[in-house]
Design a protein around this motif. Structure first.
Motif, mmCIF file in Angstrom:
data_model
loop_
_atom_site.group_PDB
_atom_site.id
_atom_site.type_symbol
_atom_site.label_atom_id
_atom_site.label_comp_id
_atom_site.label_asym_id
_atom_site.label_seq_id
_atom_site.Cartn_x
_atom_site.Cartn_y
_atom_site.Cartn_z
ATOM 1 N N SER A 196 0.863 -1.159 -0.146
ATOM 2 C CA SER A 196 0.003 0.171 -0.123
ATOM 3 C C SER A 196 0.841 1.261 -0.043
ATOM 4 N N LYS A 197 2.013 1.124 0.523
ATOM 5 C CA LYS A 197 2.929 2.306 0.799
ATOM 6 C C LYS A 197 3.598 2.544 -0.653
ATOM 7 N N TYR A 198 3.995 1.421 -1.425
ATOM 8 C CA TYR A 198 4.447 1.576 -2.821
ATOM 9 C C TYR A 198 3.223 2.208 -3.593
ATOM 10 N N ASP A 199 2.161 1.628 -3.341
ATOM 11 C CA ASP A 199 1.154 2.222 -4.398
ATOM 12 C C ASP A 199 0.714 3.532 -4.231
ATOM 13 N N LYS A 200 0.870 3.992 -2.893
ATOM 14 C CA LYS A 200 0.721 5.392 -2.772
ATOM 15 C C LYS A 200 1.882 6.381 -3.355
ATOM 16 N N VAL A 201 3.109 5.830 -3.374
ATOM 17 C CA VAL A 201 4.011 6.538 -3.925
ATOM 18 C C VAL A 201 3.796 6.598 -5.481
ATOM 19 N N LEU A 202 3.521 5.508 -6.080
ATOM 20 C CA LEU A 202 3.391 5.237 -7.488
ATOM 21 C C LEU A 202 2.086 6.318 -7.679
ATOM 22 N N SER A 203 1.217 6.512 -6.938
ATOM 23 C CA SER A 203 -0.356 7.329 -7.422
ATOM 24 C C SER A 203 0.375 8.547 -7.295
ATOM 25 N N ASN A 204 1.254 9.228 -6.271
ATOM 26 C CA ASN A 204 1.717 10.410 -6.246
ATOM 27 C C ASN A 204 2.460 10.750 -7.422
#
Length: 235
Positions: A98-106
């Motif tokens: 989920s942390k990686y997905d948030k970075v990717l989303s940003n």
């Protein structure tokens, strides 16, 4: 005697079939009415009537300091979002998904913001859609323009390429074809020119019962007119 008369009539008909009379007007091969799709105050005008321009040459621009600043801001955000994404890629297997997905989303949001601001910025700059000559201008520095009420500010036409818009009687609709030769004269010019039909319109005008066709040409002044003959058997 009757047989001779019919033979002569047939020859006359064939002669007329080989030479179909047509009138024409000269038009630019390409022409366009140009307008800003953004709102603002005209800051710069780079061309005037008679200016020869290249494709994508800047013609005029609006005051866009605010949009340019916002574009620069989004580029900075994207720069750091990209760096953070590269760092997280190296430890992707060691961190929560989920942390990686948030970075990717940003990162993706930052990239979309740059694209959006870039599009807004480009709308404040009016460019030539093709190589041509400016033949009308309705814009000056300081003018206000509105993207909600489009107004033509420049008219452009191809520099050399022209097309003759022919009109001929509808009864020849099954005879005139693309590739046939057109011999013609322009009004006021005694020289005989030849061209090739490049397009035949698939309809007849309801008002005058004429069919249109096109012949490519060069360097004639737009708006001139003339007439000539389509050589049906003279491709």
């Amino acid at each position: 005697m009757k047989k001779i008369f019919l033979t002569l009539l047939t020859l006359v008909s064939l002669s007329h079939a080989e030479n179909i009379y047509a009138t024409f007007n000269v038009a630019a091969q390409k022409s366009a009415n140009l307008a800003f799709t953004a709102s603002g105050i005209v800051q710069k005008v780079h061309v005037d009537i008679g200016s020869v321009v290249k494709e994508n040459q800047i013609l005029a621009s609006l005051d866009n300091a605010d949009i340019k600043a916002m574009l620069q801001k989004t580029k900075i955000v994207l720069k750091f979002a990209s760096r953070e994404l590269e760092r997280q890629k190296k430890i992707k297997n060691l961190i929560d998904a989920s942390k990686y997905d948030k970075v990717l989303s940003n990162y993706e949001n930052a990239k979309a913001s740059v694209a959006y601001q870039q599009a807004l910025y480009e709308k404040t700059i009016l460019k030539a859609p093709f190589e041509g000559i400016i033949y009308d201008k309705e814009i000056e520095i300081g003018d206000a323009v509105s993207g909600m009420m489009l107004k033509t500010v420049f008219k452009i036409q191809s520099l050399h390429a022209r097309k003759l818009i022919l009109e001929f009687d509808q009864k020849y609709h099954h005879i005139v074809k693309v590739g046939q030769t057109f011999e013609y004269k322009v009004d006021g010019d005694d020289k005989t020119y030849t061209g090739v039909i490049s397009k035949v319109y698939p309809y007849a005008n309801f008002d005058n019962r004429k069919i249109k066709a096109e012949v490519k040409a060069k360097d004639f002044t737009v708006g001139l007119f003339g007439d000539g003959y389509i050589l049906v058997d003279g491709k």
